[in-house]
Each structure stands twice: as structure tokens, then as C-alpha cells.
Write a protein that holds these residues in place. Sequence first.
Motif, PDB file in Angstrom:
ATOM      1  N   GLY A   1      -3.512  -0.417  -4.389  1.00 50.12           N
ATOM      2  CA  GLY A   1      -2.734  -0.512  -3.166  1.00 50.12           C
ATOM      3  C   GLY A   1      -3.573  -0.543  -1.907  1.00 50.12           C
ATOM      4  N   ASN A   2      -4.709   0.150  -1.909  1.00 50.72           N
ATOM      5  CA  ASN A   2      -5.518   0.271  -0.689  1.00 50.72           C
ATOM      6  C   ASN A   2      -6.619  -0.774  -0.561  1.00 50.72           C
TER       7      ASN A   2
ATOM      8  N   ALA B   1       1.786   6.660  -6.647  1.00 49.69           N
ATOM      9  CA  ALA B   1       0.658   7.360  -7.258  1.00 49.69           C
ATOM     10  C   ALA B   1       0.793   8.868  -7.087  1.00 49.69           C
ATOM     11  N   ALA B   2       1.226   9.316  -5.904  1.00 54.19           N
ATOM     12  CA  ALA B   2       1.399  10.750  -5.665  1.00 54.19           C
ATOM     13  C   ALA B   2       2.481  11.320  -6.584  1.00 54.19           C
TER      14      ALA B   2
ATOM     15  N   SER C   1       0.827  -1.210   0.000  1.00 47.09           N
ATOM     16  CA  SER C   1       0.000   0.000   0.000  1.00 47.09           C
ATOM     17  C   SER C   1       0.858   1.254   0.000  1.00 47.09           C
ATOM     18  N   GLN C   2       1.898   1.262   0.836  1.00 49.93           N
ATOM     19  CA  GLN C   2       2.754   2.443   0.918  1.00 49.93           C
ATOM     20  C   GLN C   2       3.492   2.692  -0.395  1.00 49.93           C
TER      21      GLN C   2
ATOM     22  N   THR D   1      -3.997   3.095  -9.510  1.00 53.23           N
ATOM     23  CA  THR D   1      -2.843   2.581  -8.764  1.00 53.23           C
ATOM     24  C   THR D   1      -3.071   2.684  -7.264  1.00 53.23           C
ATOM     25  N   SER D   2      -3.621   3.812  -6.830  1.00 53.96           N
ATOM     26  CA  SER D   2      -3.910   3.984  -5.408  1.00 53.96           C
ATOM     27  C   SER D   2      -4.982   3.001  -4.938  1.00 53.96           C
TER      28      SER D   2
ATOM     29  N   LEU E   1       2.600   1.833  -3.473  1.00 57.38           N
ATOM     30  CA  LEU E   1       1.711   2.294  -4.530  1.00 57.38           C
ATOM     31  C   LEU E   1       1.142   3.676  -4.238  1.00 57.38           C
ATOM     32  N   ASN E   2       0.895   3.989  -2.977  1.00 56.33           N
ATOM     33  CA  ASN E   2       0.385   5.329  -2.648  1.00 56.33           C
ATOM     34  C   ASN E   2       1.427   6.408  -2.919  1.00 56.33           C
ATOM     35  N   VAL E   3       2.657   6.166  -2.500  1.00 58.25           N
ATOM     36  CA  VAL E   3       3.725   7.129  -2.787  1.00 58.25           C
ATOM     37  C   VAL E   3       3.954   7.214  -4.293  1.00 58.25           C
TER      38      VAL E   3
END
Length: 231
Positions: A105-106, A63-64, A56-57, A101-102, A59-61
Motif C-alpha cells: 500500500g505504501n 493490515a492493522a 494506501s489507506q 500488505t502495508s 491496505l494500511n487499515v
Amino acid sequence: MWGYLTLLPLFLALWAIAGVWIVFAIAVANRSVNLTQGFPYISICGSYPPQSCIFSQVLNVGAALAAWICVVRYHQLRDWGVGRRLNQLTLWFGLICVLGTSIVGNFQEKNQKPTHLVGAFFAFVSGNIYFWLQLVLSWRMKSLPQPGEPWLRLLRLSLCGLCSLLIVAMIVLHHWPLRSASAACEWALAMLLFALFGLFAVDFADLDGCALCLRPRPGLQPPPASATPSL
């Protein structure tokens, strides 16, 4: 010296590629996946703790960072004279890819499979369309001096074509079912999309930085000086 905008796409590519393979290594090490039963999908590797947290971390980073890259690229193409509508359409496909993408991950495959699959569709398909549109825009602006060697356009064309083939192969092989082969296509597709984002480092090579400018809508007047609060 390279500016931070040049390093940003490279960092994204390295971050994402290293991150998902670390998730894979942890999943194999703690036996969340069994390689003797076949090669796993990325989503299967990221479905179980503790690697699901890392997944999750990552893909979140990622995505940002990708969203910021898409916005910078939009403004760069606008400054080159690309038409507003096609440029905005391209930006929206990039942001939909980022959103997908986010979501991937979530909403892990184990916990929320329908939502996860929607996110994967957004990430892979919209991402592929985004880079095809980038090729179209680059071709339309071929008369302008652009950063990088001429063969980079051919490389991007090859990578986009391969991504399209991998999407089709992944879906077909999944339904045959040849799940290990389908999973291998998914991994290859993800690596190629990360690499395409990384290639923006070439396009951003001449950029030293960027600034945020706010412009009022046409017809709106700024507030009088006396009404502006002092800080």
C-alpha cells in the motif's frame, strides 16, 4: 449478540474487498487504466492519484486489523493447548503477511517497484502459508469442540488449495506473458485471502472480548510498593 471480536474479521474482509474494488472503479473512471488494453493488476490500479491515496489507506487499515486478528488467534490457540513453537511460527507468518500488505500500500508499483514486489510476495505467499498452518493447527486440535460446522474445515482446505494454485498460475501466466489472465488470478487470490481472514469470525464467535495482561520475566521481581509512582 456477537462480540466485537466476531465482527472484526467480517469488517476486515468487507473493508478490504470493497476498498480495492473502489480503487479499481476510480482507476477505470479517470482512465488511469484502459480496459481495452487488458485487465489490470491491482497494483496498477493503485499506482496513480487520487486512487493511490485510497489504496494506501485501505491496505494500511486492513493490515492493522489483520495484525490484531493474528494476535487474538495466537492467544486463542494457546489457550486451546497448541504448542508454543508451532503457534509462534504461524503467528510470524501472519505478521509477515501483514507487513507485506502495508508495504504494497505504501510503496506503489509505479514509484518503487522492487520494494512493492517484495511486499506483494510477503502478502500473498506468507498469507497462504499462514492459512495452511492454521489448517494444520485446527486439525491437530480436532478432538476439542471448536466453533462452526465441520464443513468449514473442508471449505478452508479448498480455499487454501485454490490460493496456492492461483499463486503458481499468476507467476506462470505473467512470464508467458498472458498479463490479463495473470492479473485476474491476482484479483481472485486477494479476494480469497480476504475471505479466509473473514472466516475467523466463526472461530471468534464464542469470544466476548480480550484483556491485556503484563507478566514479568521469570526471576524478575516487581518494584516495591514505595517505588511505585502514584497517578
